[in-house]
Design an enzyme around this catalytic site. Structure first.
Site, mmCIF file in Angstrom:
data_model
loop_
_atom_site.group_PDB
_atom_site.id
_atom_site.type_symbol
_atom_site.label_atom_id
_atom_site.label_comp_id
_atom_site.label_asym_id
_atom_site.label_seq_id
_atom_site.Cartn_x
_atom_site.Cartn_y
_atom_site.Cartn_z
ATOM 1 N N ILE A 131 0.856 -1.193 0.000
ATOM 2 C CA ILE A 131 0.000 0.000 0.000
ATOM 3 C C ILE A 131 0.891 1.242 0.000
ATOM 4 O O ILE A 131 1.797 1.352 0.830
ATOM 5 C CB ILE A 131 -0.883 0.027 1.287
ATOM 6 N N ASN A 146 11.453 0.620 7.945
ATOM 7 C CA ASN A 146 11.730 2.053 7.780
ATOM 8 C C ASN A 146 12.842 2.358 6.776
ATOM 9 O O ASN A 146 12.847 3.426 6.173
ATOM 10 C CB ASN A 146 12.032 2.701 9.143
ATOM 11 N N LYS A 197 15.023 -11.602 4.445
ATOM 12 C CA LYS A 197 13.569 -11.438 4.440
ATOM 13 C C LYS A 197 13.241 -9.999 4.812
ATOM 14 O O LYS A 197 13.423 -9.584 5.954
ATOM 15 C CB LYS A 197 12.893 -12.377 5.451
ATOM 16 N N GLU A 230 19.548 -5.415 16.006
ATOM 17 C CA GLU A 230 19.410 -3.950 15.903
ATOM 18 C C GLU A 230 17.971 -3.622 16.246
ATOM 19 O O GLU A 230 17.070 -3.800 15.417
ATOM 20 C CB GLU A 230 19.738 -3.495 14.476
ATOM 21 N N CYS A 260 14.934 4.334 14.346
ATOM 22 C CA CYS A 260 15.193 3.649 15.614
ATOM 23 C C CYS A 260 16.005 4.486 16.602
ATOM 24 O O CYS A 260 15.805 4.430 17.799
ATOM 25 C CB CYS A 260 15.942 2.362 15.329
ATOM 26 N N GLU A 297 26.422 -2.899 13.518
ATOM 27 C CA GLU A 297 26.462 -2.860 12.061
ATOM 28 C C GLU A 297 27.451 -1.776 11.650
ATOM 29 O O GLU A 297 27.862 -0.939 12.456
ATOM 30 C CB GLU A 297 25.066 -2.571 11.498
#
Ligand SMILES: NC(=O)c1ccc[n+]([C@@H]2O[C@H](COP(=O)([O-])OP(=O)(O)OC[C@H]3O[C@@H](n4cnc5c(N)ncnc54)[C@H](O)[C@@H]3O)[C@@H](O)[C@H]2O)c1
Ligand SMILES: NCCCC=O
Length: 485
Positions: free
Chosen positions: A29, A154, A177, A251, A285, A459
């Site tokens: 959407i 996000n 995924k 994360e 985040c 990361e």
């Protein structure tokens, strides 16, 4: 007519698009209009199996290539991403609703940075030589094997690259995924990696909800799981990975403090608070959603903040003049509106915003609450929307204790012109990714990740290499072997 965002098929496995319409349909959407622009299908058990077996089979030959050869492919992929930045940014905007003004500079470009950076590092991943008298030990940095990446909604392009680039640089394969909310962009990352010369089977994308993620995490062939998501999901995934003794990177979410002292440059502090709360409509985040402002500059700060927030341009995210987009879904919009009502009920003072914007799509006005206290729901829970809580404080000691009084520990920021204080305060804040006189910068060269419930591992930067590889040590005896009998 088919929308341009509709992908060729739902999954990318073994170097090609693959479809299996037996899976649950997932509508995509567009958040700015509520219109369905694409459909993908969740992976069936057959698709999960195909992705895992192909990734397992491809990994060993990839790990045997030299790091320089692997890196060359990643750097080529980075170049393609940069050449196609506009097209990829338009897709990111359709996937997430984030304004093109942002996606043009923060998504494919950040993904390309990761591919370029880890591509550059790949040839330098060496072990060490440890002298032991006439004997010696050498170490080898080896790949972990088959890695699973699971993404939040996000930053779909960035997350696919932040996980894929270091994993591949170290000689691993990956099954990624994406979030079921934003399934489109990772497919393009896979397509580009293969166009750049990545051998088939090394970077696979499959769609699905939590069940598909869980099927990947629990598969015994998987050696590592890297999740970007909420704390509740992180707890489940970490536990499932631990049961199989797998490596993890987590994360997760945050409720980060941004501390503004009386002596700070007000204009810069307001800019930092805006970047730390309203970028990506607050769906970041690391956002500094608890803005602690020392009492001496509170009213000046709030006045300027309201003025500058009023200049946000809400509108069509594909129009480059738009600076503030919708929430990713109607559900996320309702969650955020629920928190805004809670803030009003619990007695916070509404400075600006505070409601759904009067336009199509899932827009919530950028909202600032003042006089927020530590016990209010809006100061304790991650909202993941454009809701800034401004809290007052008097002393340095007090604000450090209050800033740390949370289960989260992703980020923290300090604005002050006193650099001894800046370093002293940052040194005491319980957070993994910190900022002084700035907020929300995330260059690939810097480690990114949280402490406490906000995560495990890092990361980006050379730190990420440690989380996608392991060290083998080899003792070499040069003389005879002594034994008791
Ligand atoms: N620290 C970071 O780098 C970072 C970055 C972006 C977002 N986030 C966090 O992500 C959250 C928002 O994203 P979200 O709503 O997509 O998060 P979420 O936790 O709902 O979902 C994240 C991913 O996990 C999958 N998933 C859900 N249940 C699973 C299970 N049992 N096993 C395996 N996979 C499962 C989902 O399908 C999705 O792909 C926020 O809390 C935000 O702070 C963290
Ligand atoms: N640009 C960094 C975003 C990471 C978390 O949402």
């Amino acid at each position: 007519m088919t929308h341009p965002a509709q992908p060729k098929a739902s999954h990318f496995i073994n170097g090609a698009y693959v479809e299996d319409t037996a899976g649950t349909p997932i509508p995509v959407i567009y958040a700015a209009t509520g219109e369905q622009i694409a459909t993908v299908y969740a992976a069936t058990p057959a698709i999960v199996e195909q992705a895992l077996s192909t990734a397992k089979a491809a990994q060993k030959a990839w790990a045997k290539m030299t790091g320089t050869e692997r890196g060359r492919i990643l750097r080529r992929a980075a170049d393609i991403m940069r050449e196609r930045n506009h097209e990829l940014s338009v897709l990111e905007t359709y996937d997430t609703g984030k304004p093109l003004q942002e996606t043009l500079v923060a998504d494919a470009t950040s993904g390309a940075d990761a591919l370029e950076y880890f591509g550059g590092l790949a040839g330098s991943l060496t072990g060490e030589h440890i002298p032991m008298g006439e004997d010696w030990v050498y170490t080898v940095r080896e790949a972990l094997g088959l890695c699973v990446g699971i993404g939040a909604w996000n930053y779909p392009t960035q997350i696919a690259c932040w996980k894929g680039a270091p994993a591949l640089a170290c000689g691993n394969s990956m099954v990624f995924k994406p979030s079921e909310t934003t399934p489109l962009c990772a497919l393009k990352v896979a397509e580009i990696l293969h166009e750049a010369g990545l051998p088939a089977g090394l970077y696979n994308v499959i769609q699905g909800m939590g069940e598909v993620g869980a099927a990947l995490v629990t598969d015994p062939r998987v050696d590592k799981v890297s999740l970007t998501g909420s704390v509740p999901t992180g707890k489940k995934v970490y536990a499932a990975a631990a049961a199989g003794m797998k490596h993890v990177t987590m994360e997760l979410g945050g409720k980060s403090p941004l501390i503004i002292f009386d002596d700070a440059d007000v204009e810069n502090a307001v800019g930092g608070a805006i970047n730390g709360n309203f970028y990506s409509s607050g769906q970041v985040c690391s956002n500094g959603t608890r803005v602690f402002v020392q009492k001496g500059i509170k009213e000046k700060f709030l006045a300027r903040l309201a003025e500058r927030t009023g200049a946000a341009v809400l509108g069509d995210p594909q129009d480059e003049a738009t600076s503030f987009g919708p929430m990713v879904t109607e559900n996320q919009m309702n969650i955020v509106l629920g928190y805004i009502e809670k803030g009003k009920e619990e007695g916070a003072r509404l400075i600006c915003g505070g409601k759904r914007a009067d336009m199509p799509g899932f827009f919530v006005e950028p909202t600032v609450f003042a006089d927020v206290t530590d016990d209010m729901t809006i100061a304790r829970e991650e909202i993941f929307g454009p809701v800034m809580s401004v809290l007052d404080f008097d002393t340095e000691e007090e604000v450090i204790a209050r800033a740390n009084d949370t289960e989260f520990g992703l980020s923290a920021g300090v604005f002050t012109n006193d650099f001894s204080r800046a370093h002293r305060v940052i040194g005491q804040l319980e957070a993994g990714s910190c900022f002084i006189n700035s907020y929300n910068d995330a260059p690939v060269e810097a480690p990114f990740g949280g402490v406490k419930a906000s995560g495990v591992g890092r990361e980006n930067s050379k730190e990420a290499i440690k989380h996608f590889s392991q060290v083998k040590s080899v003792y070499v005896r040069m003389g005879d072997v002594e034994a008791a009998f």
